[in-house]
Enzyme design. Structure first.
Site, PDB file in Angstrom:
ATOM      1  N   SER A 195       0.868  -1.177   0.000  1.00  0.00           N
ATOM      2  CA  SER A 195       0.000   0.000   0.000  1.00  0.00           C
ATOM      3  C   SER A 195       0.897   1.216   0.000  1.00  0.00           C
ATOM      4  CB  SER A 195      -0.862   0.077   1.261  1.00  0.00           C
ATOM      5  OG  SER A 195      -1.246  -1.175   1.717  1.00  0.00           O
ATOM      6  N   GLY A 196       0.313   2.344  -0.334  1.00  0.00           N
ATOM      7  CA  GLY A 196       1.136   3.534  -0.282  1.00  0.00           C
ATOM      8  C   GLY A 196       0.389   4.784  -0.616  1.00  0.00           C
ATOM      9  N   GLY A 197       1.037   5.905  -0.369  1.00  0.00           N
ATOM     10  CA  GLY A 197       0.466   7.224  -0.634  1.00  0.00           C
ATOM     11  C   GLY A 197       0.159   7.366  -2.112  1.00  0.00           C
ATOM     12  N   GLU A 198      -0.356   8.511  -2.456  1.00  0.00           N
ATOM     13  CA  GLU A 198      -0.890   8.682  -3.795  1.00  0.00           C
ATOM     14  C   GLU A 198       0.180   8.844  -4.865  1.00  0.00           C
ATOM     15  OE1 GLU A 198      -4.213   8.657  -5.000  1.00  0.00           O
ATOM     16  OE2 GLU A 198      -4.346   7.588  -3.125  1.00  0.00           O
ATOM     17  N   ASN A 275      -5.007   2.743  -8.457  1.00  0.00           N
ATOM     18  CA  ASN A 275      -5.142   3.774  -9.479  1.00  0.00           C
ATOM     19  C   ASN A 275      -3.777   4.325  -9.905  1.00  0.00           C
ATOM     20  OD1 ASN A 275      -5.427   4.797  -6.662  1.00  0.00           O
ATOM     21  ND2 ASN A 275      -5.046   6.718  -7.696  1.00  0.00           N
ATOM     22  N   ASP A 317     -10.126   7.796  -9.546  1.00  0.00           N
ATOM     23  CA  ASP A 317      -9.603   7.053  -8.396  1.00  0.00           C
ATOM     24  C   ASP A 317     -10.445   5.802  -8.147  1.00  0.00           C
ATOM     25  OD1 ASP A 317      -8.122   6.227  -6.268  1.00  0.00           O
ATOM     26  OD2 ASP A 317      -8.802   7.762  -4.879  1.00  0.00           O
ATOM     27  N   ARG A 344     -14.474  -1.353  -8.052  1.00  0.00           N
ATOM     28  CA  ARG A 344     -14.862  -0.067  -7.473  1.00  0.00           C
ATOM     29  C   ARG A 344     -15.634   0.772  -8.494  1.00  0.00           C
ATOM     30  NH1 ARG A 344     -10.187   2.248  -3.564  1.00  0.00           N
ATOM     31  NH2 ARG A 344     -10.686   4.355  -4.242  1.00  0.00           N
ATOM     32  N   TRP A 488     -19.421  -1.557   4.889  1.00  0.00           N
ATOM     33  CA  TRP A 488     -17.949  -1.508   4.869  1.00  0.00           C
ATOM     34  C   TRP A 488     -17.330  -2.798   5.418  1.00  0.00           C
ATOM     35  CZ3 TRP A 488     -16.227   2.168   1.854  1.00  0.00           C
ATOM     36  CH2 TRP A 488     -14.869   2.464   1.829  1.00  0.00           C
TER      37      TRP A 488
END
Lengths: 580, 297
Positions: A195-198, A275, A317, A344, A488
């Site tokens: 995972s990670g930031g944008e 994304n 996104d 999504r 969720w």
């Protein structure tokens, strides 16, 4: 040396215990994990087996008697660390293993709920996680229980003692990487995503030796990045920069933040990718491979065998990380090896899992403004160009576009379930949209910046969340349960004609798998955003779920927040059974 | 309301006294004084600064360095306390940083700071952020460009740089400017670097021909590479997406007492030349904030 010692301890501990059977001392093997969908006395893997159908063959508890289901015990994760509890518990040898928020792992006695041990990962205080401090579950193998942490480490603990056996860095948290998904264990390898930031990160899948944590292979998800196998280069992913302008492939995104599934028959791992970056799609003309895709990866070598991109040139996104669940069914009169993914972007895709060929794509949400269906010949969406968010053009506010689903998705991280009895997928979905526009003034790292502004809002009067039973062959929604707040949490289905899922309002609910009739509910005291499980123990069928409201939804306000503003935080494991 | 009181204050130092008096009249004095007294009692001023933000704040071999670091030390000294410099990673946008650093703290134990420096000073942002108080605009920043020694006319329109090696900080306005302007003709020529400073420094290492970055990043990189003959573009960049912005400080909403004392010292530094000296040590020519100039309002 260290490992042998810890194994010895485990054997001694088991020998001195009255509950543990000697058989269990060695712990589950990779073969046991592959058989998890059939073995009803335990829950050894995230998703109940490598296909992760979340289907249990148990029927002691069923649609006729579920109304009598009562709590057996509950256990608190304690402390001040609450927030979102998105984990799925595991059950083995009289112990429930469950991860908690803030990268914690707990072992509870499966008969009494008494805590056996607790492990708190020491996290650097400078991490600023984007989307809450969740963890989605652990993996178990031999004498170890393994989980990933917010600072992008993978930690193996001795399952009897909770002591660290090995601790490996998956990626550099200071470069923006993190990890929250449950690891997958295949052929004595721990397989993880990232995972990670944008911006600036690259999605990757890694396979490590389960005994030592040493890297066996790695596979980046973006064109041009080199894969590795046994310390040697093993070919770049795709064709370098073929679908990216300039050097943008170097920082293209595509995080594999939800982990993956595995099909033993084809020996393929299925990982979804996130994304592309940057957010403004006009700056990166091209398909931006392999972002917002499902990748089929050879489990032995880490080589990509096929890919299917759900949202080429993603500008919303939408991300494409959703789980790809293998299932076998007859289609057009032919028995087929299939796989399904509720993306999504609001479409439910059915692919031939041996080659990635698209066989069906159906809308599972109320509205998709960005596309009018998916072209079955090309496999590409029929885009509605007018509804793509515009390019920022200087200091003026750009055109506002209404987009549905919102960027939180028709379905987010929460896993769906597939019933081998009804042949239906049970999809935890949300009907919401967003107004998105270019922010006239934004700042990042002390400097002027062009961001996007957005407001998420409901699109129906009576609900946001909707649990939908979908026929994968026809795309027909057989039944739906509507929920005021966004759903969720994960779904579980059983041979007892039952479907379980939780709600932010705090209920764990059971439905008739065929009709959708609500048969039972229990208020857990906080929102349920975890995934339920079931198993047999001492001749009785148990159900367990985590309670603790949080995750990404509460971080976004607006109209949507009205549906959950009264919900309190929590951190409890709830375990249910029928009264004797 | 905050905007109105600011306006009267920003017209000059005399106005500052008026601004100090205004909140004092609205709030009981002991409550107002608490955060300032707490800092004095503990003997520490905790200052939040962006990590990897050269020349403002970065980690030089384990020691926090840069213009904002020096400014933080002067402010602590003025209060008679020690400076505790917390270099933090930038989040996605300013409001995340304000939450993590100024008014709430990080979720994983990062303790909030008494003050954050290098905070954009912008009326629209002020109206949105009611948990913090924005004060003491101390610098005017804007974007510019620089050229490698052998690249010809640095004042030429950027479109003429087509085919040359262009450098910018990843995911920044300079990045979007080069990728998206002029019909996207330059997009394939852009090399992305982790910071604007690195983008300009690349000009001196034969890794780039033309870089777009902030003025401070350009001037500092030029000063640090005197032999590289990097040239700063004098003229403005056509169709640049930002006209520039002011930089100030932020304190938590209940810490006005502390904020005003710091603001007073910053204004004094601007007036007596100390500010200019600190900037000059890093090769940057100090530019007063627009909001701090009487003509601005």
């Amino acid at each position: 040396m260290k490992r042998r010692f810890s194994k010895l301890i485990a054997v001694l501990a088991a020998a001195g215990s009255t509950i543990a059977v000697p058989l269990h001392a060695a712990g589950p093997t990779s073969a046991d994990l592959m058989n998890d969908a059939e073995s009803t006395g335990d829950v050894l893997s995230y998703g109940l087996g490598p296909w992760q159908q979340r289907f249990s063959p148990l029927d002691t508890l069923n649609a006729d008697n579920v109304s009598k289901l009562v709590p057996a015990f509950a256990a608190s994760l304690g402390g001040e660390k609450q927030r979102g509890q998105e984990a799925q518990p595991l059950v083995y040898d009289g112990t429930i293993y469950v991860t908690g928020s803030y990268s914690r792992l707990f072992a509870f006695d499966a008969r009494t709920g008494e805590k056996k041990w607790e492990y708190n990962a020491r996290l650097p205080d400078a991490i600023m996680p984007c989307c809450d401090v969740v963890n989605r579950g652990a993996a178990i193998h031999g004498d170890k229980v393994i989980f990933a942490t917010l600072d992008a480490h993978l930690i193996a603990l001795n399952r009897e003692t909770g002591k660290v056996v090995w601790n490996k860095k998956l990626a550099d948290y200071q470069a923006g990487y993190s990890a929250t998904a449950a690891p997958l264990i295949v052929k004595d390898m721990v397989i993880t995503g990232n995972s990670g930031g944008e911006f600036g990160i690259i999605g990757e899948v890694q396979a490590r030796n389960v005994d030592t944590g040493e890297l066996i292979w790695s596979r980046p998800t973006i064109e041009g990045h080199m894969g590795m196998l046994n310390g040697r280069e093993n070919g770049v992913t795709g064709k370098t920069g073929a679908t990216w302008p300039g050097d943008m492939w170097k920082t293209g995104g595509g995080a594999t933040w939800l982990g993956g599934t595995y099909d033993p028959g084809t020996n393929l791992l299925f990982f979804g990718t996130g994304n592309p970056a940057p957010w403004n799609s006009h700056l990166r003309p091209g398909d931006n491979l392999y972002t917002s895709s499902t990748l089929a990866i050879d489990a032995d070598t880490g080589v990509i065998k096929w890919h299917y991109q759900t949202t080429p040139h993603d500008g919303w996104d939408f991300d494409g990380v959703n789980e790809f669940i293998p299932f076998d069914a007859t289609m057009n009169g032919k028995p087929m090896k299939l796989g399904a993914k509720a993306d999504r972007n609001g479409y439910f895709y059915v692919l031939d899992r041996s080659n990635g060929k698209l066989l069906g794509a159906h809308k599972f949400v109320m509205e998709t403004t960005w596309a009018n269906g998916i072209n079955l010949k090309t496999g590409r969406p029929n885009y509605v160009d007018a509804n793509r968010p515009g390019a920022p053009a200087g200091p003026d506010k750009g055109k506002s576009v209404f987009a549905s689903p919102s960027f939180l998705g028709g379905k987010n991280w929460m896993p769906m379930a597939y019933s081998q009895d009804t042949g239906l997928f049970y999809v935890p979905s949300n009907d919401w949209g967003m107004d998105i526009w270019n922010e006239p003034i934004a700042y990042k790292k002390g400097a002027a910046y062009l961001g996007a502004g957005f407001t998420i809002r409901p699109i129906a009067e009576d609900h946001i969340g909707a649990l939908r039973a979908m026929d994968p062959k026809t795309g027909k929604i057989v039944w739906e349960y509507k929920n005021a707040a966004p759903l969720w949490g994960g779904v579980l289905t059983t041979h007892g004609n039952l479907v379980f899922t939780g709600t932010p309002e705090g209920y764990l609910k059971a439905f008739d798998a065929k009709t959708g009739k609500e048969l039972w509910k229990f208020q857990t005291g906080s929102g349920v955003v975890g995934s339920p499980i079931t198993w047999m123990q001492d001749g009785e069928q148990y159900v367990a779920v985590m309670s603790g409201w949080g995750g990404a939804v509460p971080l976004w306000g607006g109209e949507v927040a009205k549906t959950f503003k009264e919900i309190s935080q929590g951190g409890m494991l709830w375990v249910f059974k029928l009264p004797k | 309301m905050a905007g109105d009181s600011r306006r009267s204050f920003l017209t000059g130092l005399a106005g500052a006294l008026g601004a100090l008096a205004l909140p004092a009249a609205l709030r009981p004095a002991p409550l107002l004084a608490a955060p300032l007294e707490k800092v004095r009692e503990l003997g520490v001023l905790r200052v939040g600064l962006y990590a990897d933000n050269r020349p403002w704040s970065w980690d030089r071999d384990g020691t926090p360095s840069g213009i904002d670091v020096e400014l933080a030390r002067v402010l602590a000294e003025h209060l008679g306390v020690r400076a505790d410099i917390a270099l933090f990673p930038a989040d996605e946008e300013l409001s995340d940083d304000l939450r993590n650093v100024v008014w709430r703290g990080g979720l994983l134990g990062f303790q909030r700071c008494d003050v954050m420096l290098h905070v954009p000073f912008d009326r629209q942002i002020m109206a949105q952020e009611d948990n913090v108080v924005f004060l003491a605009p101390y610098y005017r920043e804007s974007f510019g460009a620089a050229c490698a020694a052998d690249i010809g006319d640095c004042e030429a329109p950027p479109v003429q740089m087509h085919g040359k090696r262009l450098a910018a900080e990843l995911d920044s306005i300079p990045d979007f400017y080069l990728l998206g302007s002029f019909g996207g003709i330059l997009a394939r020529d852009v090399t992305h670097l982790p910071s604007g400073y690195a983008a300009v420094a690349a000009l001196g290492e034969d890794k780039a021909d033309f870089a777009v970055a902030s003025r401070a990043q350009i001037e500092a990189a030029l000063a640090d590479h005197p032999d590289a003959a990097i040239r700063k573009r004098k003229g403005p960049l056509p169709a640049m997406l930002s006209p520039g912005w002011d930089i100030g400080i932020a304190v938590k909403e209940n810490s006005r007492s502390l904020g005003f004392v710091l603001e007073e010292e910053i204004m004094a530094m601007a007036a007596d030349g100390r500010m200019k000296t600190i900037f000059a040590r890093h090769g940057v020519e100090w530019q007063p904030a627009l909001a701090a100039q009487p003509s601005a309002s």
